[in-house]
Design a protein around this motif. Structure first.
Motif, PDB file in Angstrom:
ATOM      1  N   VAL A 276       0.839  -1.205   0.000  1.00 18.14           N
ATOM      2  CA  VAL A 276       0.000   0.000   0.000  1.00 18.14           C
ATOM      3  C   VAL A 276       0.873   1.254   0.000  1.00 18.14           C
ATOM      4  O   VAL A 276       0.638   2.201  -0.764  1.00 18.14           O
ATOM      5  CB  VAL A 276      -0.975  -0.010   1.194  1.00 18.14           C
ATOM      6  N   ALA A 277       1.903   1.273   0.857  1.00 16.78           N
ATOM      7  CA  ALA A 277       2.792   2.443   0.909  1.00 16.78           C
ATOM      8  C   ALA A 277       3.485   2.666  -0.429  1.00 16.78           C
ATOM      9  O   ALA A 277       3.597   3.802  -0.908  1.00 16.78           O
ATOM     10  CB  ALA A 277       3.826   2.256   2.021  1.00 16.78           C
ATOM     11  N   THR A 278       3.929   1.586  -1.045  1.00 16.92           N
ATOM     12  CA  THR A 278       4.593   1.680  -2.346  1.00 16.92           C
ATOM     13  C   THR A 278       3.631   2.193  -3.414  1.00 16.92           C
ATOM     14  O   THR A 278       3.990   3.042  -4.234  1.00 16.92           O
ATOM     15  CB  THR A 278       5.164   0.304  -2.755  1.00 16.92           C
ATOM     16  N   ALA A 279       2.411   1.686  -3.415  1.00 18.35           N
ATOM     17  CA  ALA A 279       1.416   2.122  -4.398  1.00 18.35           C
ATOM     18  C   ALA A 279       1.088   3.608  -4.221  1.00 18.35           C
ATOM     19  O   ALA A 279       0.990   4.352  -5.206  1.00 18.35           O
ATOM     20  CB  ALA A 279       0.152   1.279  -4.288  1.00 18.35           C
ATOM     21  N   LEU A 280       0.946   4.044  -2.978  1.00 16.58           N
ATOM     22  CA  LEU A 280       0.647   5.458  -2.721  1.00 16.58           C
ATOM     23  C   LEU A 280       1.804   6.353  -3.147  1.00 16.58           C
ATOM     24  O   LEU A 280       1.596   7.408  -3.755  1.00 16.58           O
ATOM     25  CB  LEU A 280       0.311   5.676  -1.251  1.00 16.58           C
TER      26      LEU A 280
ATOM     27  N   ALA B 162       1.819   6.565  -6.916  1.00 11.65           N
ATOM     28  CA  ALA B 162       0.776   7.472  -7.403  1.00 11.65           C
ATOM     29  C   ALA B 162       1.193   8.926  -7.199  1.00 11.65           C
ATOM     30  O   ALA B 162       0.994   9.775  -8.080  1.00 11.65           O
ATOM     31  CB  ALA B 162      -0.542   7.184  -6.692  1.00 11.65           C
ATOM     32  N   ALA B 163       1.793   9.203  -6.041  1.00 13.71           N
ATOM     33  CA  ALA B 163       2.221  10.582  -5.758  1.00 13.71           C
ATOM     34  C   ALA B 163       3.313  11.037  -6.723  1.00 13.71           C
ATOM     35  O   ALA B 163       3.256  12.158  -7.250  1.00 13.71           O
ATOM     36  CB  ALA B 163       2.704  10.685  -4.318  1.00 13.71           C
ATOM     37  N   VAL B 164       4.291  10.175  -6.991  1.00 12.62           N
ATOM     38  CA  VAL B 164       5.375  10.547  -7.902  1.00 12.62           C
ATOM     39  C   VAL B 164       4.878  10.625  -9.345  1.00 12.62           C
ATOM     40  O   VAL B 164       5.357  11.456 -10.123  1.00 12.62           O
ATOM     41  CB  VAL B 164       6.577   9.586  -7.762  1.00 12.62           C
ATOM     42  N   THR B 165       3.897   9.811  -9.692  1.00 19.89           N
ATOM     43  CA  THR B 165       3.311   9.923 -11.028  1.00 19.89           C
ATOM     44  C   THR B 165       2.712  11.319 -11.209  1.00 19.89           C
ATOM     45  O   THR B 165       2.891  11.953 -12.252  1.00 19.89           O
ATOM     46  CB  THR B 165       2.239   8.844 -11.251  1.00 19.89           C
TER      47      THR B 165
ATOM     48  N   PRO C  72       7.313   6.486 -15.491  1.00 20.72           N
ATOM     49  CA  PRO C  72       7.186   5.026 -15.643  1.00 20.72           C
ATOM     50  C   PRO C  72       7.689   4.259 -14.419  1.00 20.72           C
ATOM     51  O   PRO C  72       7.118   3.231 -14.055  1.00 20.72           O
ATOM     52  CB  PRO C  72       8.023   4.704 -16.886  1.00 20.72           C
ATOM     53  N   LEU C  73       8.744   4.746 -13.775  1.00 18.27           N
ATOM     54  CA  LEU C  73       9.206   4.101 -12.541  1.00 18.27           C
ATOM     55  C   LEU C  73       8.134   4.194 -11.460  1.00 18.27           C
ATOM     56  O   LEU C  73       7.897   3.234 -10.718  1.00 18.27           O
ATOM     57  CB  LEU C  73      10.494   4.767 -12.043  1.00 18.27           C
ATOM     58  N   ALA C  74       7.497   5.347 -11.386  1.00 17.86           N
ATOM     59  CA  ALA C  74       6.441   5.532 -10.397  1.00 17.86           C
ATOM     60  C   ALA C  74       5.244   4.629 -10.698  1.00 17.86           C
ATOM     61  O   ALA C  74       4.650   4.053  -9.776  1.00 17.86           O
ATOM     62  CB  ALA C  74       6.012   7.002 -10.366  1.00 17.86           C
ATOM     63  N   LEU C  75       4.913   4.487 -11.959  1.00 20.66           N
ATOM     64  CA  LEU C  75       3.815   3.585 -12.324  1.00 20.66           C
ATOM     65  C   LEU C  75       4.177   2.133 -12.018  1.00 20.66           C
ATOM     66  O   LEU C  75       3.330   1.357 -11.576  1.00 20.66           O
ATOM     67  CB  LEU C  75       3.459   3.748 -13.801  1.00 20.66           C
ATOM     68  N   ARG C  76       5.435   1.768 -12.211  1.00 23.69           N
ATOM     69  CA  ARG C  76       5.893   0.425 -11.843  1.00 23.69           C
ATOM     70  C   ARG C  76       5.719   0.203 -10.347  1.00 23.69           C
ATOM     71  O   ARG C  76       5.233  -0.837  -9.910  1.00 23.69           O
ATOM     72  CB  ARG C  76       7.372   0.260 -12.230  1.00 23.69           C
TER      73      ARG C  76
END
Length: 120
Positions: free
Chosen positions: A11-15, A18-21, A50-54
């Motif tokens: 969850v932390a990684t996904a958030l 999303a923030a960096v995207t 793209p790194l953030a989306l990954r």
């Protein structure tokens, strides 16, 4: 496997992804990938998204994959990404202090995932 830990990391990684995207400067500034005025070049933002989306995708997989092989695979993907980030950012960022910090942060997140995978 400590499912709660790997899901929390997911969850932390996904958030964060999303923030960096939405705002690539959240990764660019601490990495030293800005101009002297602290601005992020458009090309840098394009490369960081793209790194953030990954990160967002792998984090969502960790947060939602069913327990068993699917969750284990999601965690292994995240570990590979974090240790890969540590190796690449630690070797290539333009500033030595930024390289050390980026590598340490990446190893730290990867270690959390390793702990979640190995602890019972």
């Amino acid at each position: 496997m400590r499912v709660g830990l790997v899901r929390t990391v997911g969850v932390a990684t996904a958030l964060y992804g999303a923030a960096v995207t939405a705002r690539p400067d959240l990764l660019a500034r601490p990495s030293g990938l800005t101009d002297p005025a602290g601005r992020v070049a458009p090309a840098t933002g394009i490369c960081l998204r793209p790194l953030a989306l990954r990160d967002m995708a792998s984090g969502l997989a960790m947060a939602t994959a069913p327990e068993g092989p699917a969750l284990r695979t999601a965690v292994l993907v995240r570990i590979a990404a974090d240790f890969g980030d540590a190796a690449l950012l630690g070797a290539t960022l333009p500033d030595r202090d930024k390289r050390i910090k980026a590598a340490a942060v990446s190893v730290g997140w990867g270690a959390l995932s390793v702990a979640g995978l190995l602890l019972s």
